[in-house]
Design a protein around this motif. Sequence first.
Motif, PDB file in Angstrom:
ATOM      1  N   UNK A   1       0.842  -1.191   0.000  1.00 45.07           N
ATOM      2  CA  UNK A   1       0.000   0.000   0.000  1.00 45.07           C
ATOM      3  C   UNK A   1       0.881   1.245   0.000  1.00 45.07           C
ATOM      4  N   UNK A   2       0.320   2.345  -0.529  1.00 42.52           N
ATOM      5  CA  UNK A   2       1.087   3.575  -0.646  1.00 42.52           C
ATOM      6  C   UNK A   2       0.794   4.512   0.523  1.00 42.52           C
ATOM      7  N   UNK A   3       1.870   4.984   1.150  1.00 44.70           N
ATOM      8  CA  UNK A   3       1.758   5.949   2.243  1.00 44.70           C
ATOM      9  C   UNK A   3       1.981   7.346   1.706  1.00 44.70           C
ATOM     10  N   UNK A   4       0.927   8.185   1.653  1.00 47.32           N
ATOM     11  CA  UNK A   4       1.105   9.564   1.196  1.00 47.32           C
ATOM     12  C   UNK A   4       1.529  10.487   2.333  1.00 47.32           C
TER      13      UNK A   4
ATOM     14  N   UNK B   1      -5.622  18.179  -1.714  1.00 49.32           N
ATOM     15  CA  UNK B   1      -5.001  17.211  -2.635  1.00 49.32           C
ATOM     16  C   UNK B   1      -4.867  15.813  -2.041  1.00 49.32           C
ATOM     17  N   UNK B   2      -4.650  15.720  -0.718  1.00 51.33           N
ATOM     18  CA  UNK B   2      -4.527  14.407  -0.098  1.00 51.33           C
ATOM     19  C   UNK B   2      -5.849  13.654  -0.133  1.00 51.33           C
ATOM     20  N   UNK B   3      -6.940  14.361   0.126  1.00 55.15           N
ATOM     21  CA  UNK B   3      -8.252  13.714   0.077  1.00 55.15           C
ATOM     22  C   UNK B   3      -8.594  13.296  -1.361  1.00 55.15           C
ATOM     23  N   UNK B   4      -8.237  14.130  -2.324  1.00 53.04           N
ATOM     24  CA  UNK B   4      -8.495  13.801  -3.716  1.00 53.04           C
ATOM     25  C   UNK B   4      -7.724  12.547  -4.118  1.00 53.04           C
ATOM     26  N   UNK B   5      -6.461  12.487  -3.715  1.00 47.39           N
ATOM     27  CA  UNK B   5      -5.660  11.304  -4.041  1.00 47.39           C
ATOM     28  C   UNK B   5      -6.236  10.062  -3.373  1.00 47.39           C
ATOM     29  N   UNK B   6      -6.672  10.159  -2.145  1.00 51.52           N
ATOM     30  CA  UNK B   6      -7.257   8.997  -1.455  1.00 51.52           C
ATOM     31  C   UNK B   6      -8.483   8.483  -2.186  1.00 51.52           C
ATOM     32  N   UNK B   7      -9.267   9.388  -2.756  1.00 48.70           N
ATOM     33  CA  UNK B   7     -10.431   8.939  -3.533  1.00 48.70           C
ATOM     34  C   UNK B   7      -9.983   8.163  -4.769  1.00 48.70           C
TER      35      UNK B   7
ATOM     36  N   UNK C   1      -4.344   3.005  -1.003  1.00 47.79           N
ATOM     37  CA  UNK C   1      -3.705   4.094  -0.275  1.00 47.79           C
ATOM     38  C   UNK C   1      -3.932   4.010   1.219  1.00 47.79           C
ATOM     39  N   UNK C   2      -2.904   4.254   1.989  1.00 43.96           N
ATOM     40  CA  UNK C   2      -3.012   4.332   3.440  1.00 43.96           C
ATOM     41  C   UNK C   2      -3.486   5.723   3.854  1.00 43.96           C
ATOM     42  N   UNK C   3      -3.982   5.889   5.067  1.00 37.27           N
ATOM     43  CA  UNK C   3      -4.364   7.223   5.537  1.00 37.27           C
ATOM     44  C   UNK C   3      -3.187   8.192   5.460  1.00 37.27           C
ATOM     45  N   UNK C   4      -3.478   9.406   5.040  1.00 36.45           N
ATOM     46  CA  UNK C   4      -2.428  10.390   4.808  1.00 36.45           C
ATOM     47  C   UNK C   4      -1.850  10.920   6.119  1.00 36.45           C
ATOM     48  N   UNK C   5      -0.606  11.369   6.027  1.00 32.20           N
ATOM     49  CA  UNK C   5       0.057  12.096   7.102  1.00 32.20           C
ATOM     50  C   UNK C   5       0.626  13.374   6.509  1.00 32.20           C
ATOM     51  N   UNK C   6       0.954  14.320   7.369  1.00 37.26           N
ATOM     52  CA  UNK C   6       1.482  15.585   6.882  1.00 37.26           C
ATOM     53  C   UNK C   6       2.580  16.091   7.805  1.00 37.26           C
ATOM     54  N   UNK C   7       3.692  16.497   7.208  1.00 38.21           N
ATOM     55  CA  UNK C   7       4.766  17.156   7.941  1.00 38.21           C
ATOM     56  C   UNK C   7       4.572  18.659   7.796  1.00 38.21           C
TER      57      UNK C   7
END
Length: 391
Positions: free
Chosen positions: A325-328, A344-350, A356-362
């Motif tokens: 799975x891909x980690x964004x 953009x993260x929500x769009x990519x998850x759709x 896709x794994x749940x997104x994280x943000x730095x």
Amino acid sequence: MFIRQSSNPLKYLAANHPVVAITGTPQAGKTWLARYSFPGMAYVSLEDPNEWAMADEDPNFFLARFPDGVIIDGIDRAIGLISYIRSLIEADRRPGRYILIGSQQLELALKINQLMGGLAARLPLLPLSLVEQSQNATAPASLDEHLWRGSMPALADQSIDPTEWYGAYINRLLSGTTPPLMGVRDPARFLKFMKLCAMQTGRMINYSELGMGCDVSHVTAASWISLLEELHLIAKLPPHKRGFGKRVVKTPKLYFLDSGLAAWLADIRSPAMLSLHPLRNKLFETWVVSEFIKARWSQGRYEDLYFWRDNFGTEVELMFDINGQLQPIGIRAGATPNDEWLIPLKQWRRYAGLHGLPAKMVYAGIGPAYLDATPLIPWQDISEQAGRGLA
């Protein structure tokens, strides 16, 4: 004194290969790492004219002085020596006999001599990671100072002025003695090219634009990018090919591996100037990506980081694979969370669905937080996050 994360991987490689080549960014501490990791091992530098002359004129005698192995610094200056090393290790394959220190040019030489076929290993050394810098009690406290000062080991000494140090660093690189750059006939033009690259850090590479900016062809621009890669001053981040039914870009992004060098090349001369500079967001992104690269390269993994961007501009700055799975990972240089960061993260998850794994943000904030259930990782905690998924 810094304990490099690469010390244990180096010892592991040396325990399993007769030859280990340490390559990487100039002045990133390759010599220090080798001598710290193997304190009882003989050491010789080919920057010594007498040693270089002996290695060049009588390589058998040169190597015979070190029957139990040796650290050879500056092997780029005597590439022909590698074929003699090969002959010796074919007769005696004891692990850890030769630690070779040089530029990325060394990798090609090792391949030519067929030493990479199980007999030799390579460990690239990059500037200090944040966790390595944190061992220094006087490490920069503010993000802007951290980005401006950069991660080169010499600059861990807070009394050194980064502006002067990077100026001398560039002069040395362009002096005509750095092996990958020895063929550059116009150092002033090449410096201008490096400055243009710094202004493009964190962006997709446009060879034509870079070439026009310093009056060279796009072919020359591409070859100069390769030289900067060879020195580990920059890295190209490839786009992930999986489109999830969308048309995605195929052009890699350019990142400097030291934010301080990029800032110097962009004529940013103080943390205060950086805080208001239009390049600040991309310098933060550059630093975050470089931290993930350092974490992987220190473990011998080089090809599993990507970005994702479709032809409508939806972009995920960083992603990697975890068990199929891909980690964004989103990257934002702001300190105050904003709902727009997640678009953009929500769009990519759709698009990605179960892939896709749940997104994280730095982000550039002070402490951990959440934004609509998305974890926000403060910049000070980047080391822990960058090291995940490496098992």
